[in-house]
Design a protein around this motif. Structure first.
Motif, PDB file in Angstrom:
ATOM      1  N   HIS A  68      33.618  64.235 101.576  1.00  0.00           N
ATOM      2  CA  HIS A  68      32.329  63.551 101.414  1.00  0.00           C
ATOM      3  C   HIS A  68      32.382  62.163 102.068  1.00  0.00           C
ATOM      4  CE1 HIS A  68      30.922  66.742  98.927  1.00  0.00           C
ATOM      5  NE2 HIS A  68      31.724  66.469  97.905  1.00  0.00           N
ATOM      6  N   VAL A  69      33.497  61.470 101.867  1.00  0.00           N
ATOM      7  CA  VAL A  69      33.653  60.142 102.473  1.00  0.00           C
ATOM      8  C   VAL A  69      33.697  60.257 103.992  1.00  0.00           C
ATOM      9  CG1 VAL A  69      35.170  58.140 102.678  1.00  0.00           C
ATOM     10  CG2 VAL A  69      34.805  59.187 100.446  1.00  0.00           C
ATOM     11  N   ALA A  70      34.413  61.260 104.498  1.00  0.00           N
ATOM     12  CA  ALA A  70      34.511  61.446 105.955  1.00  0.00           C
ATOM     13  C   ALA A  70      33.142  61.725 106.555  1.00  0.00           C
ATOM     14  CB  ALA A  70      35.472  62.593 106.267  1.00  0.00           C
ATOM     15  N   ARG A  71      32.321  62.492 105.853  1.00  0.00           N
ATOM     16  CA  ARG A  71      30.969  62.782 106.348  1.00  0.00           C
ATOM     17  C   ARG A  71      30.152  61.494 106.441  1.00  0.00           C
ATOM     18  NH1 ARG A  71      28.287  67.654 106.341  1.00  0.00           N
ATOM     19  NH2 ARG A  71      29.856  68.565 104.924  1.00  0.00           N
ATOM     20  N   LYS A  72      30.286  60.643 105.422  1.00  0.00           N
ATOM     21  CA  LYS A  72      29.534  59.385 105.445  1.00  0.00           C
ATOM     22  C   LYS A  72      30.050  58.467 106.544  1.00  0.00           C
ATOM     23  CE  LYS A  72      28.162  55.112 104.235  1.00  0.00           C
ATOM     24  NZ  LYS A  72      28.647  53.842 104.829  1.00  0.00           N
ATOM     25  N   ILE A  73      31.353  58.423 106.753  1.00  0.00           N
ATOM     26  CA  ILE A  73      31.909  57.587 107.825  1.00  0.00           C
ATOM     27  C   ILE A  73      31.392  58.053 109.177  1.00  0.00           C
ATOM     28  CG2 ILE A  73      34.038  56.964 109.041  1.00  0.00           C
ATOM     29  CD1 ILE A  73      35.468  56.979 106.342  1.00  0.00           C
ATOM     30  N   ALA A  74      31.337  59.363 109.381  1.00  0.00           N
ATOM     31  CA  ALA A  74      30.822  59.895 110.644  1.00  0.00           C
ATOM     32  C   ALA A  74      29.376  59.462 110.863  1.00  0.00           C
ATOM     33  CB  ALA A  74      30.933  61.416 110.652  1.00  0.00           C
ATOM     34  N   ALA A  75      28.572  59.514 109.796  1.00  0.00           N
ATOM     35  CA  ALA A  75      27.169  59.113 109.917  1.00  0.00           C
ATOM     36  C   ALA A  75      27.045  57.631 110.234  1.00  0.00           C
ATOM     37  CB  ALA A  75      26.424  59.445 108.623  1.00  0.00           C
ATOM     38  N   THR A  76      27.884  56.801 109.597  1.00  0.00           N
ATOM     39  CA  THR A  76      27.833  55.364 109.850  1.00  0.00           C
ATOM     40  C   THR A  76      28.268  55.039 111.276  1.00  0.00           C
ATOM     41  OG1 THR A  76      28.286  54.900 107.517  1.00  0.00           O
ATOM     42  CG2 THR A  76      28.667  53.109 109.075  1.00  0.00           C
ATOM     43  N   LEU A  77      29.331  55.679 111.741  1.00  0.00           N
ATOM     44  CA  LEU A  77      29.780  55.470 113.115  1.00  0.00           C
ATOM     45  C   LEU A  77      28.684  55.851 114.106  1.00  0.00           C
ATOM     46  CD1 LEU A  77      33.430  56.884 112.891  1.00  0.00           C
ATOM     47  CD2 LEU A  77      32.812  54.500 113.335  1.00  0.00           C
ATOM     48  N   ALA A  78      28.076  57.012 113.888  1.00  0.00           N
ATOM     49  CA  ALA A  78      27.063  57.498 114.825  1.00  0.00           C
ATOM     50  C   ALA A  78      25.854  56.579 114.889  1.00  0.00           C
ATOM     51  CB  ALA A  78      26.634  58.907 114.429  1.00  0.00           C
ATOM     52  N   SER A  79      25.492  55.973 113.755  1.00  0.00           N
ATOM     53  CA  SER A  79      24.302  55.123 113.724  1.00  0.00           C
ATOM     54  C   SER A  79      24.578  53.703 114.208  1.00  0.00           C
ATOM     55  CB  SER A  79      23.713  55.083 112.311  1.00  0.00           C
ATOM     56  OG  SER A  79      24.568  54.375 111.435  1.00  0.00           O
ATOM     57  N   VAL A 182      31.920  48.616 111.694  1.00  0.00           N
ATOM     58  CA  VAL A 182      31.422  47.268 112.004  1.00  0.00           C
ATOM     59  C   VAL A 182      32.251  46.625 113.111  1.00  0.00           C
ATOM     60  CG1 VAL A 182      31.109  44.945 111.080  1.00  0.00           C
ATOM     61  CG2 VAL A 182      30.396  46.925 109.734  1.00  0.00           C
ATOM     62  N   ALA A 183      33.576  46.813 113.060  1.00  0.00           N
ATOM     63  CA  ALA A 183      34.427  46.255 114.118  1.00  0.00           C
ATOM     64  C   ALA A 183      34.061  46.855 115.473  1.00  0.00           C
ATOM     65  CB  ALA A 183      35.895  46.510 113.793  1.00  0.00           C
ATOM     66  N   LEU A 184      33.812  48.150 115.502  1.00  0.00           N
ATOM     67  CA  LEU A 184      33.430  48.807 116.756  1.00  0.00           C
ATOM     68  C   LEU A 184      32.042  48.364 117.212  1.00  0.00           C
ATOM     69  CD1 LEU A 184      34.685  52.412 115.953  1.00  0.00           C
ATOM     70  CD2 LEU A 184      35.732  50.793 117.534  1.00  0.00           C
ATOM     71  N   LEU A 185      31.135  48.215 116.255  1.00  0.00           N
ATOM     72  CA  LEU A 185      29.783  47.733 116.571  1.00  0.00           C
ATOM     73  C   LEU A 185      29.858  46.390 117.286  1.00  0.00           C
ATOM     74  CD1 LEU A 185      26.772  47.643 114.107  1.00  0.00           C
ATOM     75  CD2 LEU A 185      27.561  45.535 115.161  1.00  0.00           C
ATOM     76  N   GLU A 186      30.651  45.472 116.731  1.00  0.00           N
ATOM     77  CA  GLU A 186      30.754  44.138 117.324  1.00  0.00           C
ATOM     78  C   GLU A 186      31.458  44.196 118.684  1.00  0.00           C
ATOM     79  OE1 GLU A 186      32.681  41.882 114.283  1.00  0.00           O
ATOM     80  OE2 GLU A 186      30.813  41.552 113.159  1.00  0.00           O
ATOM     81  N   ALA A 187      32.478  45.039 118.792  1.00  0.00           N
ATOM     82  CA  ALA A 187      33.200  45.147 120.066  1.00  0.00           C
ATOM     83  C   ALA A 187      32.308  45.712 121.161  1.00  0.00           C
ATOM     84  CB  ALA A 187      34.434  46.029 119.881  1.00  0.00           C
ATOM     85  N   ARG A 188      31.395  46.593 120.806  1.00  0.00           N
ATOM     86  CA  ARG A 188      30.503  47.200 121.802  1.00  0.00           C
ATOM     87  C   ARG A 188      29.300  46.318 122.120  1.00  0.00           C
ATOM     88  NH1 ARG A 188      31.986  52.586 122.300  1.00  0.00           N
ATOM     89  NH2 ARG A 188      33.056  53.490 120.499  1.00  0.00           N
ATOM     90  N   GLY A 189      29.104  45.262 121.352  1.00  0.00           N
ATOM     91  CA  GLY A 189      27.916  44.439 121.549  1.00  0.00           C
ATOM     92  C   GLY A 189      26.656  45.155 121.113  1.00  0.00           C
ATOM     93  N   PHE A 190      26.793  46.012 120.110  1.00  0.00           N
ATOM     94  CA  PHE A 190      25.672  46.799 119.599  1.00  0.00           C
ATOM     95  C   PHE A 190      24.648  45.865 118.973  1.00  0.00           C
ATOM     96  CE2 PHE A 190      23.755  49.878 116.581  1.00  0.00           C
ATOM     97  CZ  PHE A 190      23.599  50.974 117.409  1.00  0.00           C
ATOM     98  N   THR A 191      23.376  46.039 119.325  1.00  0.00           N
ATOM     99  CA  THR A 191      22.326  45.130 118.875  1.00  0.00           C
ATOM    100  C   THR A 191      21.369  45.802 117.905  1.00  0.00           C
ATOM    101  OG1 THR A 191      20.795  45.712 120.653  1.00  0.00           O
ATOM    102  CG2 THR A 191      22.439  43.991 121.130  1.00  0.00           C
ATOM    103  N   ALA A 192      20.480  44.997 117.337  1.00  0.00           N
ATOM    104  CA  ALA A 192      19.460  45.541 116.444  1.00  0.00           C
ATOM    105  C   ALA A 192      18.554  46.508 117.189  1.00  0.00           C
ATOM    106  CB  ALA A 192      18.632  44.397 115.842  1.00  0.00           C
ATOM    107  N   ASP A 193      18.275  46.243 118.474  1.00  0.00           N
ATOM    108  CA  ASP A 193      17.464  47.164 119.267  1.00  0.00           C
ATOM    109  C   ASP A 193      18.169  48.501 119.425  1.00  0.00           C
ATOM    110  OD1 ASP A 193      15.416  45.390 119.560  1.00  0.00           O
ATOM    111  OD2 ASP A 193      16.030  44.686 121.542  1.00  0.00           O
ATOM    112  N   ASP A 194      19.487  48.463 119.641  1.00  0.00           N
ATOM    113  CA  ASP A 194      20.253  49.704 119.748  1.00  0.00           C
ATOM    114  C   ASP A 194      20.172  50.485 118.436  1.00  0.00           C
ATOM    115  OD1 ASP A 194      21.190  49.133 122.359  1.00  0.00           O
ATOM    116  OD2 ASP A 194      22.766  47.855 121.534  1.00  0.00           O
ATOM    117  N   PHE A 195      20.301  49.772 117.327  1.00  0.00           N
ATOM    118  CA  PHE A 195      20.222  50.416 116.015  1.00  0.00           C
ATOM    119  C   PHE A 195      18.849  51.056 115.823  1.00  0.00           C
ATOM    120  CE2 PHE A 195      19.581  50.643 111.456  1.00  0.00           C
ATOM    121  CZ  PHE A 195      20.819  51.066 110.994  1.00  0.00           C
ATOM    122  N   ALA A 196      17.809  50.351 116.217  1.00  0.00           N
ATOM    123  CA  ALA A 196      16.448  50.870 116.048  1.00  0.00           C
ATOM    124  C   ALA A 196      16.236  52.141 116.852  1.00  0.00           C
ATOM    125  CB  ALA A 196      15.430  49.806 116.462  1.00  0.00           C
ATOM    126  N   ARG A 197      16.845  52.213 118.038  1.00  0.00           N
ATOM    127  CA  ARG A 197      16.655  53.403 118.865  1.00  0.00           C
ATOM    128  C   ARG A 197      17.254  54.655 118.226  1.00  0.00           C
ATOM    129  NH1 ARG A 197      16.435  49.706 123.160  1.00  0.00           N
ATOM    130  NH2 ARG A 197      18.676  49.308 123.175  1.00  0.00           N
TER     131      ARG A 197
END
Length: 336
Positions: A68-79, A182-197
């Protein structure tokens, strides 16, 4: 007389004990999180680098509560910008292993590090060349030793007083997954616009992706009259377009002013105004609040709220009226 089938009311004396149990869970799990946070080190960095370098996807897997935790981690990574999905290890051994390509990185969760369903997959993943990140509570477990990178999520104690139900350990694993995302998000420069898409149906997606042009009335649906129109002609236009206002425009369609329901009430209070004989330019609001056609719908909502107005005209770069909208348009679009 037959005994009553109604359940007895719970004792109010148990209330403080229940609350104390709840608080104790938070204390124990808080201590567990602090212990795991202290182990965010080079292995965590190595895991992040494997994921960043991955040309495929991050495949998360786990059995039971870890699943169950792995499924949630996958969803968080993907988003949050890291392509990921979950594979059930039992199903993987019966065909779903074909979903995993040699370009993927596998993130396997097992607190004991001895889940048979996961260990059964390791030889196949090794032959295929997949890199493996393990998240366990036992670094020397079978899974921990086989992994390219091991993330230690061991906790001092489970919150379950029987030390049986996974509680602190699943919380720690979930937090470690969030830390990776979160560490990967910051390393990729992921933005709020990216999240919205990746969340177009959510509230944030509507706020960051929906533009004025997506919801405004345009073309013949825009209420507008020329400067030489009478007040009564303007009222006919307002009634026809049903937006509670009309633009007053010049020969090129440029904005000269605005006439609203509020202006009409003030006009009717003036006994000296003849609705048929008075020109609209004499009673219109000059320099009304407007918004650009390239703005976001949420900006229109903020402008209306700030100035306590219920409608806006939309202008292009040449100050020509190209659209109109009111608060009801924003409500229908679920911007407000």
């Amino acid at each position: 007389m037959p005994p009553s089938s109604a359940a007895p009311a719970p004792s109010t004396a148990a209330g403080p004990g229940l609350a104390a149990s709840g608080r104790r869970v938070f204390e124990i799990e808080g201590q567990a999180l602090a212990a795991v946070a202290a182990r965010i080190d080079g292995d965590f960095t190595a895991a992040c680098r494997l994921m960043l370098a991955c040309t495929g996807r991050v495949v998360c897997t786990g059995m039971g509560k870890s699943g169950h935790v792995a499924r949630k981690i996958a969803a968080t990574l993907a988003s949050t910008g890291t392509p990921a999905f979950y594979v059930h290890p039992g199903e993987a051994a019966h065909g779903d292993l074909g979903m995993i390509t040699d370009a993927d990185v596998v993130l396997a969760l097992s607190y004991s590090g001895e889940s048979d369903e996961i260990l059964l997959l390791l030889p196949v993943l090794r032959r295929q060349g997949n890199q493996l990140i393990a998240m366990t509570g036992r670094p020397q477990s079978s899974l921990g030793r086989e992994a390219d990178v091991h993330l230690d999520v061991s906790v001092p104690a489970e919150a379950c007083p029987l030390a049986l139900a996974p509680t602190s350990s699943t919380t720690a694993s979930l937090a470690m997954g969030d830390a990776l995302a979160v560490a990967l998000l910051e390393a990729r420069g992921f933005t709020a616009d990216d999240f919205a898409r990746s969340h177009p149906a959510g509230a944030l997606g509507r706020r960051l992706l929906l533009h004025i042009t997506d919801i405004m009335h345009a073309g013949d649906d825009v209420p507008r009259v020329r400067a030489d129109a009478s007040v009564s002609e303007a009222l006919v236009e307002m009634s026809r377009k049903r937006l509670g206002m009309t633009a007053v425009v010049g020969e090129r369609g440029e904005l000269l002013g605005l006439y609203t329901d509020g202006d009409l009430r003030r006009t009717l209070d003036d006994p000296g105004v003849d609705l048929r004989g008075t020109r609209i330019v004499e009673v219109m609001t000059r320099a009304p609040k407007t918004i650009g056609a390239d703005a976001l719908a949420v900006e229109a909502a903020q402008l209306m709220e700030t100035h306590k107005i219920s409608g806006l005209l939309v202008l292009d770069a040449e100050q020509r009226v190209v659209g109109a909208l009111n608060i009801h348009d924003l409500l229908r679009a679920r911007v407000v």
